[in-house]
Design a protein around this motif. Sequence first.
Motif, PDB file in Angstrom:
ATOM      1  N   ALA A   1      -9.815  -3.000   6.604  1.00  0.00           N
ATOM      2  CA  ALA A   1      -8.569  -2.791   5.862  1.00  0.00           C
ATOM      3  C   ALA A   1      -8.165  -3.996   5.034  1.00  0.00           C
ATOM      4  CB  ALA A   1      -7.441  -2.439   6.836  1.00  0.00           C
TER       5      ALA A   1
ATOM      6  N   THR B   1      -8.289   9.032   5.334  1.00  0.00           N
ATOM      7  CA  THR B   1      -7.488  10.137   4.807  1.00  0.00           C
ATOM      8  C   THR B   1      -7.026   9.844   3.383  1.00  0.00           C
ATOM      9  OG1 THR B   1      -6.732  10.726   7.034  1.00  0.00           O
ATOM     10  CG2 THR B   1      -5.437  11.560   5.176  1.00  0.00           C
ATOM     11  N   GLU B   2      -6.583   8.603   3.139  1.00  0.00           N
ATOM     12  CA  GLU B   2      -6.104   8.224   1.812  1.00  0.00           C
ATOM     13  C   GLU B   2      -7.206   7.664   0.924  1.00  0.00           C
ATOM     14  OE1 GLU B   2      -2.676   5.678   2.108  1.00  0.00           O
ATOM     15  OE2 GLU B   2      -1.731   6.932   3.649  1.00  0.00           O
ATOM     16  N   ARG B   3      -8.442   7.616   1.462  1.00  0.00           N
ATOM     17  CA  ARG B   3      -9.608   7.116   0.716  1.00  0.00           C
ATOM     18  C   ARG B   3      -9.350   5.721   0.133  1.00  0.00           C
ATOM     19  NH1 ARG B   3     -13.427  10.968   0.069  1.00  0.00           N
ATOM     20  NH2 ARG B   3     -12.815  13.143   0.459  1.00  0.00           N
ATOM     21  N   LEU B   4      -8.832   4.850   0.973  1.00  0.00           N
ATOM     22  CA  LEU B   4      -8.527   3.491   0.531  1.00  0.00           C
ATOM     23  C   LEU B   4      -9.801   2.648   0.522  1.00  0.00           C
ATOM     24  CD1 LEU B   4      -5.235   2.916   2.560  1.00  0.00           C
ATOM     25  CD2 LEU B   4      -5.467   3.569   0.156  1.00  0.00           C
TER      26      LEU B   4
ATOM     27  N   ARG C   1      -4.674   4.445  14.383  1.00  0.00           N
ATOM     28  CA  ARG C   1      -4.003   5.198  13.323  1.00  0.00           C
ATOM     29  C   ARG C   1      -4.373   4.647  11.944  1.00  0.00           C
ATOM     30  NH1 ARG C   1       0.210   4.483  17.035  1.00  0.00           N
ATOM     31  NH2 ARG C   1       1.164   2.882  15.700  1.00  0.00           N
ATOM     32  N   LEU C   2      -4.550   3.326  11.860  1.00  0.00           N
ATOM     33  CA  LEU C   2      -4.926   2.704  10.598  1.00  0.00           C
ATOM     34  C   LEU C   2      -6.271   3.242  10.106  1.00  0.00           C
ATOM     35  CD1 LEU C   2      -4.718   0.507   8.373  1.00  0.00           C
ATOM     36  CD2 LEU C   2      -5.760  -1.087  10.020  1.00  0.00           C
TER      37      LEU C   2
ATOM     38  N   LEU D   1      -7.580   6.127  10.631  1.00  0.00           N
ATOM     39  CA  LEU D   1      -7.372   7.476  10.110  1.00  0.00           C
ATOM     40  C   LEU D   1      -6.740   7.425   8.726  1.00  0.00           C
ATOM     41  CD1 LEU D   1      -7.571  10.496  10.700  1.00  0.00           C
ATOM     42  CD2 LEU D   1      -5.299  10.358  11.759  1.00  0.00           C
ATOM     43  N   ARG D   2      -5.799   6.514   8.540  1.00  0.00           N
ATOM     44  CA  ARG D   2      -5.165   6.376   7.231  1.00  0.00           C
ATOM     45  C   ARG D   2      -6.179   5.948   6.169  1.00  0.00           C
ATOM     46  NH1 ARG D   2      -1.056   1.504   5.371  1.00  0.00           N
ATOM     47  NH2 ARG D   2      -1.027   2.096   3.147  1.00  0.00           N
ATOM     48  N   LEU D   3      -7.059   5.017   6.511  1.00  0.00           N
ATOM     49  CA  LEU D   3      -8.034   4.503   5.541  1.00  0.00           C
ATOM     50  C   LEU D   3      -8.912   5.626   4.991  1.00  0.00           C
ATOM     51  CD1 LEU D   3      -9.154   1.200   7.326  1.00  0.00           C
ATOM     52  CD2 LEU D   3      -7.843   1.374   5.199  1.00  0.00           C
TER      53      LEU D   3
ATOM     54  N   ILE E   1      -5.482  -3.436   2.087  1.00  0.00           N
ATOM     55  CA  ILE E   1      -4.188  -3.555   2.765  1.00  0.00           C
ATOM     56  C   ILE E   1      -3.999  -5.001   3.214  1.00  0.00           C
ATOM     57  CG2 ILE E   1      -2.743  -2.760   4.666  1.00  0.00           C
ATOM     58  CD1 ILE E   1      -4.321  -0.189   4.727  1.00  0.00           C
TER      59      ILE E   1
END
Length: 319
Positions: free
Chosen positions: A199, A300-303, A293-294, A296-298, A308
């Motif tokens: 991240a 899901t949002e295709r970061l 959770r981070l 999953l966010r990475l 971050i």
Amino acid sequence: MRYIFYGAGAIGGSLGARLFELGREVVLIARGEHGRAIAADGLRFGTPEGWRNLRIPVVAHPRELTLVPDDVVVLAMKSQDTEDALAALAPLAPAEIAVVNAQNGVENERRALRRFANVHGMCVFMAGVHLEPGVVHQHNPRGGAICDVGRVPHGTDPVDTQLSADLEAAGVTSTACENVMARKYGKLLTNLGNVIEAASGAGAYRSDLSDRARAEGVAVYAAAGIQPERFPDNIRVAMHMGDVEGVKRPGGSTYQSLARGAGTLEADDLNGEIVLLGRLHGIPTPINAMLQRLALRLVTERLPPGSIPIAELEAAVSL
């Protein structure tokens, strides 16, 4: 013994290449563009000793092989893909075939034991990289990577002895150890900062947040009665690194998965293991829960990797 590397990325590709160069019989199982590139042009393999193209036999699925009892299947896919791999392997493999888990985390061996009796763990410290189809580079000189093996739940047998000896001859430091899962629990602590590196970039791996995630791991191990073998918090201390011409090692396994655009990350088997143990034994694990959770966010949002700031992650924990 024929070595079948199920998953030919940074770890499976590197180990398979080293053993193939030694003259051992090796087959790779690789899906998609990576497998097609290896089949067409060979595996392009880079180490501090140089680059070479290796014409290693490759298939896309275990059904393309005739598996025999003396084969050794090394699982080297990410942990979240292990269940599907075992489901594909089980109806095709002899019951006594050896299955070696060369993966991060500690749950893969339990998954394998549900289907196979002859299960082994491998504790891997290797700076492998896989970012493009048909290409793997390993940033360890000969003797620089460490891959210890042993039976699960404990002990060693001739598979461990032979595999360890072959790895040593191929330039990978290896021992057949009596309690490989203690080593893998120790290795898990070093992987709890993987998603932070993905991240926030390589420097974040050694952040205070990573230290706090590992402290939660130590606490839940104590509550669960788990005695891990302790490794340096920075895995680079535990192995020797080297340069590979024309490329750099961008980051660890989770960083590379994110860089390749993978739709899943292995945090559920890393930080999630600590969260699970915490919930089972009444130990709070807010840092590892946030990191789970981070991840999953990475995806899901295709970061992209490193997108971050570490300060944002630290603020999320303090809320």
